[in-house]
Design a protein around this motif. Structure first.
Motif, PDB file in Angstrom:
ATOM      1  N   GLY A   9      49.657  39.191  24.231  1.00 15.94           N
ATOM      2  CA  GLY A   9      48.406  38.839  24.899  1.00 15.94           C
ATOM      3  C   GLY A   9      48.651  38.365  26.321  1.00 15.94           C
ATOM      4  N   SER A  10      47.761  38.766  27.219  1.00 17.67           N
ATOM      5  CA  SER A  10      47.828  38.327  28.616  1.00 17.67           C
ATOM      6  C   SER A  10      46.545  37.569  28.947  1.00 17.67           C
ATOM      7  N   PRO A  11      46.552  36.248  28.809  1.00 17.33           N
ATOM      8  CA  PRO A  11      45.325  35.460  28.959  1.00 17.33           C
ATOM      9  C   PRO A  11      45.039  35.114  30.416  1.00 17.33           C
ATOM     10  N   THR A  12      44.640  36.123  31.176  1.00 17.91           N
ATOM     11  CA  THR A  12      44.407  35.880  32.598  1.00 17.91           C
ATOM     12  C   THR A  12      43.112  36.506  33.085  1.00 17.91           C
ATOM     13  N   ALA A  13      42.405  35.755  33.912  1.00 23.92           N
ATOM     14  CA  ALA A  13      41.299  36.263  34.718  1.00 23.92           C
ATOM     15  C   ALA A  13      41.532  35.887  36.179  1.00 23.92           C
ATOM     16  N   LEU A  14      42.791  35.564  36.519  1.00 22.91           N
ATOM     17  CA  LEU A  14      43.110  35.091  37.865  1.00 22.91           C
ATOM     18  C   LEU A  14      42.843  36.138  38.931  1.00 22.91           C
ATOM     19  N   GLY A  15      42.824  37.411  38.525  1.00 24.23           N
ATOM     20  CA  GLY A  15      42.684  38.470  39.513  1.00 24.23           C
ATOM     21  C   GLY A  15      41.306  38.631  40.100  1.00 24.23           C
ATOM     22  N   HIS A  17      36.834  37.150  40.482  1.00 26.26           N
ATOM     23  CA  HIS A  17      35.927  36.114  40.975  1.00 26.26           C
ATOM     24  C   HIS A  17      35.130  35.432  39.869  1.00 26.26           C
ATOM     25  N   PHE A  18      35.372  35.785  38.591  1.00 23.81           N
ATOM     26  CA  PHE A  18      34.694  35.060  37.524  1.00 23.81           C
ATOM     27  C   PHE A  18      35.630  34.917  36.325  1.00 23.81           C
ATOM     28  N   GLU A  19      35.362  33.873  35.554  1.00 19.24           N
ATOM     29  CA  GLU A  19      36.220  33.559  34.417  1.00 19.24           C
ATOM     30  C   GLU A  19      35.752  34.259  33.150  1.00 19.24           C
ATOM     31  N   GLY A  20      36.570  34.174  32.126  1.00 21.05           N
ATOM     32  CA  GLY A  20      36.201  34.687  30.810  1.00 21.05           C
ATOM     33  C   GLY A  20      37.261  35.573  30.194  1.00 21.05           C
ATOM     34  N   MET A  21      37.861  36.454  30.978  1.00 16.69           N
ATOM     35  CA  MET A  21      38.827  37.388  30.406  1.00 16.69           C
ATOM     36  C   MET A  21      40.103  36.703  29.944  1.00 16.69           C
ATOM     37  N   GLU A  22      40.362  35.493  30.445  1.00 18.27           N
ATOM     38  CA  GLU A  22      41.547  34.774  29.963  1.00 18.27           C
ATOM     39  C   GLU A  22      41.432  34.424  28.475  1.00 18.27           C
ATOM     40  N   ARG A  23      40.215  34.436  27.949  1.00 23.95           N
ATOM     41  CA  ARG A  23      40.002  34.135  26.529  1.00 23.95           C
ATOM     42  C   ARG A  23      40.006  35.389  25.646  1.00 23.95           C
ATOM     43  N   THR A  24      40.064  36.567  26.250  1.00 22.54           N
ATOM     44  CA  THR A  24      39.927  37.804  25.487  1.00 22.54           C
ATOM     45  C   THR A  24      41.022  38.013  24.450  1.00 22.54           C
ATOM     46  N   ASN A  56      49.947  30.720  30.431  1.00 16.79           N
ATOM     47  CA  ASN A  56      49.167  30.828  31.667  1.00 16.79           C
ATOM     48  C   ASN A  56      48.083  29.753  31.683  1.00 16.79           C
ATOM     49  N   ASP A  57      48.336  28.678  32.387  1.00 19.98           N
ATOM     50  CA  ASP A  57      47.373  27.583  32.478  1.00 19.98           C
ATOM     51  C   ASP A  57      47.331  27.076  33.927  1.00 19.98           C
ATOM     52  N   PRO A  58      46.177  27.237  34.612  1.00 19.78           N
ATOM     53  CA  PRO A  58      44.909  27.765  34.099  1.00 19.78           C
ATOM     54  C   PRO A  58      44.894  29.288  34.086  1.00 19.78           C
ATOM     55  N   GLY A  59      44.110  29.827  33.158  1.00 21.54           N
ATOM     56  CA  GLY A  59      43.954  31.274  33.108  1.00 21.54           C
ATOM     57  C   GLY A  59      43.010  31.799  34.154  1.00 21.54           C
ATOM     58  N   TRP A  60      42.218  30.888  34.738  1.00 15.93           N
ATOM     59  CA  TRP A  60      41.338  31.274  35.837  1.00 15.93           C
ATOM     60  C   TRP A  60      41.064  30.042  36.673  1.00 15.93           C
ATOM     61  N   ASP A  65      39.843  32.782  48.834  1.00 14.98           N
ATOM     62  CA  ASP A  65      40.717  33.569  49.712  1.00 14.98           C
ATOM     63  C   ASP A  65      40.184  35.001  49.835  1.00 14.98           C
ATOM     64  N   PRO A  66      39.854  35.476  51.047  1.00 17.32           N
ATOM     65  CA  PRO A  66      39.272  36.814  51.204  1.00 17.32           C
ATOM     66  C   PRO A  66      40.287  37.942  51.087  1.00 17.32           C
ATOM     67  N   ARG A  67      41.599  37.614  51.064  1.00 19.84           N
ATOM     68  CA  ARG A  67      42.629  38.653  51.007  1.00 19.84           C
ATOM     69  C   ARG A  67      43.248  38.805  49.612  1.00 19.84           C
ATOM     70  N   ALA A  68      43.428  37.695  48.909  1.00 21.35           N
ATOM     71  CA  ALA A  68      44.065  37.769  47.585  1.00 21.35           C
ATOM     72  C   ALA A  68      43.797  36.472  46.841  1.00 21.35           C
ATOM     73  N   ARG A  69      42.725  36.462  46.060  1.00 17.25           N
ATOM     74  CA  ARG A  69      42.367  35.256  45.311  1.00 17.25           C
ATOM     75  C   ARG A  69      43.488  34.875  44.341  1.00 17.25           C
ATOM     76  N   ASN A  70      43.745  33.593  44.265  1.00 15.72           N
ATOM     77  CA  ASN A  70      44.745  33.060  43.328  1.00 15.72           C
ATOM     78  C   ASN A  70      46.123  33.698  43.515  1.00 15.72           C
ATOM     79  N   ARG A  71      46.443  34.017  44.756  1.00 13.41           N
ATOM     80  CA  ARG A  71      47.706  34.691  45.045  1.00 13.41           C
ATOM     81  C   ARG A  71      48.900  33.943  44.450  1.00 13.41           C
ATOM     82  N   ALA A  72      49.010  32.652  44.747  1.00 14.75           N
ATOM     83  CA  ALA A  72      50.185  31.895  44.293  1.00 14.75           C
ATOM     84  C   ALA A  72      50.248  31.848  42.773  1.00 14.75           C
ATOM     85  N   ARG A  73      49.088  31.681  42.116  1.00 11.30           N
ATOM     86  CA  ARG A  73      49.079  31.631  40.653  1.00 11.30           C
ATOM     87  C   ARG A  73      49.483  32.979  40.060  1.00 11.30           C
TER      88      ARG A  73
END
Length: 310
Positions: A9-15, A17-24, A56-60, A65-73
């Motif tokens: 499982g890959s619990p991430t929605a970091l990529g 602009h909205f949360e939820g997929m980290e719980r999928t 992965n915490d937080p998953g979202w 950032d207009p170029r790469a949201r959550n880049r460091a995470r």
């Protein structure tokens, strides 16, 4: 067909602009994905081994950032996911020794997950050359320089092929696939610059409507046969928004005009006919914002059976 399918499982929605997929991944398990896979005739005789989720915490998290949201995470998460996949495959036995009977089933999470999964496959089988069938309504071929949204989930196909900012590419050990070994299937919602970059690349492109015809599947078969002769196996990345939303799926970003489930499964089987599928990943499922959860879990099982079944 015997063998082991390792579920990660890959619990991430970091990529995005909205949360939820980290719980999928957790929701898919709660809704019985493992049991449904075990009941599939095409997977009879195979061992299903659930290796759990990558940490992965937080998953979202919100990020403007207009170029790469959550880049460091994301740069921190993708190597963790790759390590988790690597360890899970090696623990199941066989991957390090080149045994194609041990294969990966990734459940996400947003589609940056595929970039980490491919890195993990390559770590488990050093030197393997993989073909990539990327099913998605979107191109996912942007970079931080071309993105109109800043969503990194619009970039992983490019990252896998070695395109984009060095930190994002390095986070997934990119390039892990050669452009001439990759295809976009079902892509229909493309940004203008992204579309131009894809057209100028060596990536093949098969539209959703085309794949619904015998001629389209034949063209896909010719691509798969050519690539299959050069690679050791395929990875199939399936963003479920490639499916037409009239099917009632629980999707993060539904787009009209996509493939039917029947067409999608047929296209996967065409790829499988030209070489072993070493890994399959299902992403972009989002529960709780519409769509039928039960039908969606069955769709994931159907696609996985098409990819990994006997």
């Amino acid at each position: 067909m015997n063998g082991t399918i390792v579920i990660v499982g890959s619990p991430t929605a970091l990529g995005g602009h909205f949360e939820g997929m980290e719980r999928t991944p957790a929701e898919l398990r709660r809704l019985g994905i493992v049991e449904r896979l075990a009941a599939r005739p095409g997977l009879a005789g195979m061992q299903l081994r659930d290796a759990g989720d990558a940490a992965n915490d937080p998953g979202w998290a919100p990020d403007p950032d207009p170029r790469a949201r959550n880049r460091a995470r994301i740069v921190a998460y993708l190597p963790r996911l790759a390590d988790h996949v690597d360890r899970a495959l090696r623990d199941a036995g066989g991957m390090g020794g080149g045994n194609a009977g041990t294969r990966l089933l990734l459940v996400g999470g947003d589609c940056t997950s595929h970039a980490g999964a491919l890195a993990g496959l390559r770590r488990a089988r050093p030197g393997i050359r993989l073909g990539l069938a990327w099913f998605d309504a979107h191109g996912d071929f942007n970079t931080p320089d071309t993105t109109p949204s800043g969503n990194v989930w619009g970039m992983p196909f490019a990252m896998i092929l070695g395109r984009g900012d060095p930190d994002l590419v390095s986070a997934c050990d990119g390039p892990t696939v050669r452009e001439e070994d990759a295809a976009l299937l079902g892509g229909q919602v493309l940004d203008e610059t992204e579309s131009r970059m894809l057209a100028a690349s060596r990536v093949a492109h098969f539209g959703a409507g085309m794949l619904g015809t015998a001629a389209g599947l034949a063209a896909l078969g010719a691509w798969a046969a050519t690539v299959g002769a050069a690679v050791d196996g395929f990875y199939v990345a399936f963003d479920l928004d490639a499916l037409d939303p009239s099917g009632g799926w629980a999707l993060a970003m539904p787009e009209p005009g996509g493939m039917s489930l029947t067409t999608a499964a047929a296209a996967i089987r065409v790829v499988r006919g030209s070489g072993p599928i070493t890994g399959f990943g299902a992403t972009a499922v989002l529960f709780g914002r519409g769509g039928d959860p039960d039908r969606t879990v069955d769709a994931v099982a159907t696609l996985a059976e098409a990819a990994l079944g006997g």
